[in-house]
Write a protein that holds these residues in place. Structure first.
Motif, short mmCIF file in Angstrom:
data_model
loop_
_atom_site.label_atom_id
_atom_site.label_comp_id
_atom_site.label_asym_id
_atom_site.label_seq_id
_atom_site.Cartn_x
_atom_site.Cartn_y
_atom_site.Cartn_z
N ARG A 124 0.84 -1.20 0.00
CA ARG A 124 0.00 0.00 0.00
C ARG A 124 0.88 1.25 0.00
O ARG A 124 1.60 1.53 0.95
CB ARG A 124 -0.91 0.01 1.22
N LEU A 125 0.81 2.01 -1.10
CA LEU A 125 1.63 3.21 -1.27
C LEU A 125 0.73 4.44 -1.25
O LEU A 125 -0.48 4.33 -1.47
CB LEU A 125 2.37 3.12 -2.61
N PRO A 126 1.30 5.63 -1.02
CA PRO A 126 0.46 6.84 -1.03
C PRO A 126 -0.24 7.02 -2.38
O PRO A 126 0.27 6.58 -3.42
CB PRO A 126 1.48 7.97 -0.77
N TRP A 184 11.39 -0.69 0.48
CA TRP A 184 12.40 0.15 1.16
C TRP A 184 11.81 1.52 1.48
O TRP A 184 12.02 2.06 2.58
CB TRP A 184 13.63 0.29 0.27
N PHE A 185 11.07 2.10 0.53
CA PHE A 185 10.46 3.43 0.74
C PHE A 185 9.56 3.42 1.98
O PHE A 185 9.63 4.32 2.82
CB PHE A 185 9.66 3.81 -0.52
N LEU A 186 8.75 2.39 2.10
CA LEU A 186 7.83 2.30 3.25
C LEU A 186 8.61 2.07 4.54
O LEU A 186 8.36 2.72 5.56
CB LEU A 186 6.82 1.17 3.03
N ALA A 187 9.57 1.15 4.49
CA ALA A 187 10.33 0.80 5.70
C ALA A 187 11.22 1.95 6.16
O ALA A 187 11.58 2.01 7.35
CB ALA A 187 11.18 -0.45 5.43
N ALA A 199 10.99 11.72 -3.59
CA ALA A 199 11.97 12.82 -3.61
C ALA A 199 12.06 13.48 -2.23
O ALA A 199 13.14 13.93 -1.84
CB ALA A 199 11.58 13.85 -4.68
N ALA A 200 10.95 13.52 -1.51
CA ALA A 200 10.98 14.14 -0.17
C ALA A 200 11.80 13.28 0.79
O ALA A 200 12.54 13.79 1.63
CB ALA A 200 9.56 14.32 0.34
N LEU A 201 11.69 11.97 0.63
CA LEU A 201 12.49 11.07 1.48
C LEU A 201 13.98 11.21 1.16
O LEU A 201 14.82 11.32 2.06
CB LEU A 201 12.03 9.62 1.26
N ILE A 202 14.30 11.24 -0.13
CA ILE A 202 15.70 11.40 -0.55
C ILE A 202 16.24 12.74 -0.04
O ILE A 202 17.41 12.83 0.40
CB ILE A 202 15.80 11.33 -2.10
#
Ligand code: SF4
Length: 385
Positions: A124-126, A184-187, A199-202
């Protein structure tokens, strides 16, 4: 004080339309961004029969039918389903957030099928999280909104590049590697309150392992005209009447959707001369972007497109103007040379920024705006506002 625009955090679909000022907006996501002539003709007919006949080409290379009603929506879905343009359910539709390069070669077509199947297995992604398959020799979709990009390195290898990072990870298995990057993005804390972008996470300095390969140098955005793959035709503000799509369908070419307010007529060797199409790359209308604005968008604080059209010919070549109905800046999240933002007291003007940046001038009336454009645009033959 101006109220902040409402951020919905999800994109409309066909099965889950969004209410706008002119009725429901129904977004069609054609598989691989491609329409057969029969599908295009059916969409044009459905837009006239069940909506107000206005069709938008979105910045994510989807089509939006406007002016649909609660009563006409079910029949519209029936007609689009008959053309294989509707997903089985809302969840599948929401997950299929994929932009495919319009310059589609045989290998990209295979990759697109693999990636489309993989999206059904995503965690489940945004709602706005998206994917770009940009696997021509050089990327062309870098300015389009996406969170995970499939591109090529200069030596032709496929890489998976998280948006916001200039490097990607060489791909060994497209499906497994894409799922791993989404996990990985979620974790890694990419989602807060159900929202988040790669991009906000990076930008927070959180980088996935193994990203050490640069993509090939991106190509500039193509211009309208003839290309090796066919004819690229532009739409002012990315909008057309159903009659235009119907006439394009009658030409008999496959139509590929692009995120550049342009359609690619595959295999066409002549530019069509049809009302509503822009085929001259020097046409000033291509220098301006504008969202729906008032009255079509309920959040708009002013009219946008007539103003943008009236200012287009006053802009020097190479300069860009974005007219936004509010600070949300839907039509162009990036930087423009000039940005006009409607407010309750007129238009604010931002130089070299986005609709959310601090304006240099506030509350301008339309008649005063030309005085704030670059001097050499005030030519005697510039059209009156
Ligand atoms: S930017 Fe334009 S389309 Fe987007 S919410 Fe504001 S007025 Fe509406």
């Amino acid at each position: 004080m101006t109220a902040a625009p409402e951020i919905k955090g999800w994109c409309p679909g066909a099965l889950r339309p969004m209410l706008s000022g002119d009725g429901l907006v129904v977004r069609i996501r054609p598989p691989f961004g491609s329409l057969t002539p029969a599908q295009a003709a059916a969409i044009a007919e459905a837009a006239q029969t069940h909506g107000n006949g206005i069709i938008d080409l979105s910045a994510r290379a989807n089509l939006q039918l406007r002016g649909v009603t609660q009563a006409s929506h079910p029949k519209l879905i029936d007609d689009l389903s008959a053309q294989s343009l509707i997903d089985p359910d809302i969840e599948t539709e929401s997950l299929r957030n994929l932009i495919v390069t319009p310059f589609l070669d045989a290998e990209t077509a295979v990759l697109a099928a693999t990636l489309t199947a993989t999206l059904t297995r995503m965690p489940r992604l945004p709602g706005k999280f998206g994917f770009a398959l940009d696997t021509g020799p050089r990327p062309v979709l870098t300015a389009a909104s996406a969170d995970i990009r499939v591109e090529r390195a200069a030596d032709g290898r496929l890489i998976l590049r998280p948006d916001g990072l200039p490097f990607g990870k060489p791909i060994t298995d497209l499906a497994a590697d894409t799922l791993a990057l989404a996990d990985w993005f979620l974790a890694s804390g990419g989602v807060t309150n159900g929202r988040g972008r790669m991009a906000a996470l990076i930008a927070r300095g959180i980088i996935p392992p193994g990203c050490d390969t640069a993509p090939a140098t991106p190509l500039p955005q193509p211009e309208p005209g003839l290309h090796p793959d066919g004819a690229l035709v532009a739409l002012a503000f990315g909008q057309m009447q159903a009659e235009t799509l119907s006439a394009l369908a009658a030409l008999g070419h496959e139509i590929r959707l692009t995120p550049w307010r342009m359609l690619l007529l595959v295999g066409a060797t002549r530019l069509p001369e049809l009302p509503g199409l822009v085929t001259d790359p020097a046409d000033p209308i291509l220098r301006v972007t504008a969202c729906t604005g008032a009255p079509g968008c309920p959040q708009a604080l002013g009219e946008t497109r007539a103003l943008a059209r009236s200012l287009a010919a006053r802009l020097p070549e190479g300069k860009s103007l974005h007219v936004s109905g509010c600070t949300k800046g839907c039509a162009h999240p990036g930087v423009s040379d000039l940005t006009l933002v409607a407010t309750a007291r007129g238009y604010d003007l931002v130089h070299g920024g986005t609709a959310q940046d601090t304006p240099s001038h506030r509350a301008l009336m339309p008649s005063a705006i030309p005085d704030h454009l670059p001097d050499h645009t005030k030519a005697p033959n510039a059209p009156p506002l």
